[in-house]
Design a protein around this motif. Structure first.
Motif, PDB file in Angstrom:
ATOM      1  N   ALA A  12     -42.619 -38.417  -4.394  1.00 58.01           N
ATOM      2  CA  ALA A  12     -41.893 -38.474  -3.126  1.00 58.01           C
ATOM      3  C   ALA A  12     -40.950 -39.661  -3.094  1.00 58.01           C
ATOM      4  CB  ALA A  12     -42.881 -38.553  -1.957  1.00 58.01           C
ATOM      5  N   LEU A  13     -41.332 -40.745  -3.780  1.00 56.37           N
ATOM      6  CA  LEU A  13     -40.483 -41.924  -3.824  1.00 56.37           C
ATOM      7  C   LEU A  13     -39.155 -41.625  -4.507  1.00 56.37           C
ATOM      8  CD1 LEU A  13     -40.196 -44.967  -3.292  1.00 56.37           C
ATOM      9  CD2 LEU A  13     -41.244 -45.369  -5.527  1.00 56.37           C
ATOM     10  N   VAL A  14     -39.194 -40.802  -5.560  1.00 58.76           N
ATOM     11  CA  VAL A  14     -37.969 -40.429  -6.272  1.00 58.76           C
ATOM     12  C   VAL A  14     -37.049 -39.645  -5.346  1.00 58.76           C
ATOM     13  CG1 VAL A  14     -37.028 -39.173  -8.251  1.00 58.76           C
ATOM     14  CG2 VAL A  14     -39.193 -40.408  -8.483  1.00 58.76           C
ATOM     15  N   VAL A  15     -37.626 -38.733  -4.564  1.00 58.02           N
ATOM     16  CA  VAL A  15     -36.828 -37.919  -3.649  1.00 58.02           C
ATOM     17  C   VAL A  15     -36.254 -38.789  -2.535  1.00 58.02           C
ATOM     18  CG1 VAL A  15     -36.859 -35.957  -2.063  1.00 58.02           C
ATOM     19  CG2 VAL A  15     -38.199 -35.878  -4.176  1.00 58.02           C
ATOM     20  N   LEU A  16     -37.071 -39.657  -1.955  1.00 54.70           N
ATOM     21  CA  LEU A  16     -36.590 -40.537  -0.892  1.00 54.70           C
ATOM     22  C   LEU A  16     -35.481 -41.449  -1.393  1.00 54.70           C
ATOM     23  CD1 LEU A  16     -39.766 -41.766   1.043  1.00 54.70           C
ATOM     24  CD2 LEU A  16     -37.849 -40.454   1.958  1.00 54.70           C
ATOM     25  N   ALA A  17     -35.671 -41.993  -2.579  1.00 60.28           N
ATOM     26  CA  ALA A  17     -34.699 -42.936  -3.126  1.00 60.28           C
ATOM     27  C   ALA A  17     -33.345 -42.279  -3.353  1.00 60.28           C
ATOM     28  CB  ALA A  17     -35.223 -43.535  -4.427  1.00 60.28           C
ATOM     29  N   ARG A  18     -33.324 -40.958  -3.568  1.00 63.93           N
ATOM     30  CA  ARG A  18     -32.049 -40.274  -3.788  1.00 63.93           C
ATOM     31  C   ARG A  18     -31.156 -40.356  -2.564  1.00 63.93           C
ATOM     32  NH1 ARG A  18     -27.876 -39.343  -4.524  1.00 63.93           N
ATOM     33  NH2 ARG A  18     -26.770 -37.864  -5.866  1.00 63.93           N
ATOM     34  N   PHE A  19     -31.755 -40.466  -1.397  1.00 69.30           N
ATOM     35  CA  PHE A  19     -30.981 -40.544  -0.162  1.00 69.30           C
ATOM     36  C   PHE A  19     -30.637 -41.983   0.199  1.00 69.30           C
ATOM     37  CE2 PHE A  19     -32.898 -36.413  -0.008  1.00 69.30           C
ATOM     38  CZ  PHE A  19     -32.015 -35.620   0.703  1.00 69.30           C
ATOM     39  N   ALA A  20     -31.416 -42.947  -0.292  1.00 69.60           N
ATOM     40  CA  ALA A  20     -31.207 -44.349   0.063  1.00 69.60           C
ATOM     41  C   ALA A  20     -30.012 -44.923  -0.697  1.00 69.60           C
ATOM     42  CB  ALA A  20     -32.464 -45.157  -0.240  1.00 69.60           C
ATOM     43  N   ALA A  77     -34.260 -43.244   4.792  1.00 61.72           N
ATOM     44  CA  ALA A  77     -34.905 -43.203   3.474  1.00 61.72           C
ATOM     45  C   ALA A  77     -35.107 -44.611   2.934  1.00 61.72           C
ATOM     46  CB  ALA A  77     -34.064 -42.374   2.508  1.00 61.72           C
ATOM     47  N   GLY A  78     -34.093 -45.473   3.096  1.00 61.83           N
ATOM     48  CA  GLY A  78     -34.225 -46.851   2.637  1.00 61.83           C
ATOM     49  C   GLY A  78     -35.355 -47.573   3.342  1.00 61.83           C
ATOM     50  N   PHE A  79     -35.509 -47.326   4.635  1.00 65.42           N
ATOM     51  CA  PHE A  79     -36.593 -47.938   5.402  1.00 65.42           C
ATOM     52  C   PHE A  79     -37.945 -47.480   4.880  1.00 65.42           C
ATOM     53  CE2 PHE A  79     -39.585 -47.597   8.994  1.00 65.42           C
ATOM     54  CZ  PHE A  79     -39.666 -48.932   9.374  1.00 65.42           C
ATOM     55  N   LEU A  80     -38.074 -46.169   4.623  1.00 61.36           N
ATOM     56  CA  LEU A  80     -39.345 -45.632   4.139  1.00 61.36           C
ATOM     57  C   LEU A  80     -39.669 -46.131   2.740  1.00 61.36           C
ATOM     58  CD1 LEU A  80     -39.080 -41.947   5.428  1.00 61.36           C
ATOM     59  CD2 LEU A  80     -40.540 -43.784   6.327  1.00 61.36           C
ATOM     60  N   VAL A  81     -38.629 -46.248   1.896  1.00 59.80           N
ATOM     61  CA  VAL A  81     -38.867 -46.752   0.542  1.00 59.80           C
ATOM     62  C   VAL A  81     -39.352 -48.193   0.583  1.00 59.80           C
ATOM     63  CG1 VAL A  81     -37.706 -47.432  -1.603  1.00 59.80           C
ATOM     64  CG2 VAL A  81     -37.266 -45.176  -0.612  1.00 59.80           C
ATOM     65  N   ARG A  82     -38.745 -49.004   1.448  1.00 62.89           N
ATOM     66  CA  ARG A  82     -39.153 -50.409   1.536  1.00 62.89           C
ATOM     67  C   ARG A  82     -40.560 -50.554   2.072  1.00 62.89           C
ATOM     68  NH1 ARG A  82     -33.794 -50.888   3.359  1.00 62.89           N
ATOM     69  NH2 ARG A  82     -34.492 -50.826   5.544  1.00 62.89           N
ATOM     70  N   ARG A  83     -40.983 -49.610   2.915  1.00 57.28           N
ATOM     71  CA  ARG A  83     -42.329 -49.691   3.499  1.00 57.28           C
ATOM     72  C   ARG A  83     -43.391 -49.089   2.586  1.00 57.28           C
ATOM     73  NH1 ARG A  83     -43.361 -50.767   8.742  1.00 57.28           N
ATOM     74  NH2 ARG A  83     -45.125 -49.322   8.717  1.00 57.28           N
TER      75      ARG A  83
END
Length: 204
Positions: A118-126, A194-200
């Protein structure tokens, strides 16, 4: 405006331009590839008459845009991954000097080790997230079979979302700069979330 935007979808060159832009922005995150994909989606909607409320007759144009952007995204990820894999000690030292990159590498490694991506998918948007993830996966010598399927899902999700923003923005607001602006704002909003979720995301 409708005619000028719709004419952009008339030639096949738009797919090549989209593909090249998406491919290169893993190395140059400042490239406005997302804006270009949205604009192409708006142009496709204008060309099919969707912006005027008509039933689109050329849906393969939309599918071609999504396929072009998604394929280029995965290819760019793969190139960055392979370059980082071969980067050796110099790249390892560069990552070690950056707290952000070190943390990202740890989080990515933990996610892939647990069979999740999921991190890979989220990071694609960040913003710049795709670059960080691709380079960190290669530098850490993560297995391609663990990384690439998630890269493909990330690329397809991002491409479909971006094209849909442009396409349906044109349907609802017309093929105008207002529609493009609202769609771009929605893309940036998704990137910020997405950036917020990745950082958290907890580190391993």
């Amino acid at each position: 405006m409708l005619e000028s935007v719709g004419s952009l979808a008339a030639g096949p060159w738009i797919y090549a331009v989209v593909a090249v832009s998406v491919l290169l922005d893993v190395f140059l995150p400042v490239l406005p590839s997302g804006v270009l994909v949205i604009t192409a989606g708006t142009a496709a909607a204008a060309g099919t008459g969707a912006a005027a409320g008509q039933v689109p007759q050329e849906v393969p144009d939309i599918l071609a845009l999504i396929l072009s952007a998604a394929t280029a995204s995965v290819l760019g990820d793969l190139v960055a991954y392979r370059l980082a894999w071969r980067g050796g000690e110099r790249l390892d030292r560069a990552i070690a000097r950056s707290r952000r990159l070190t943390t990202a590498q740890e989080r990515l490694g933990d996610a892939l080790a647990r069979g999740g991506g999921a991190l890979v998918v989220l990071a694609r948007f960040a913003p710049a997230g795709r670059s960080v993830v691709s380079f960190c996966a290669g530098a850490a010598h993560r297995r391609a079979r663990d990384f690439l399927p998630w890269s493909a899902l990330a690329g397809l999700s991002w491409a479909a979302y971006s094209v849909a923003l442009g396409y349906y923005g044109a349907q609802w607001l017309g093929a105008t700069w207002l529609a493009t602006g609202v769609s771009v704002a929605a893309l940036f909003g998704a990137g910020a979330a997405a950036g917020f979720l990745v950082r958290r995301a907890p580190a391993s």
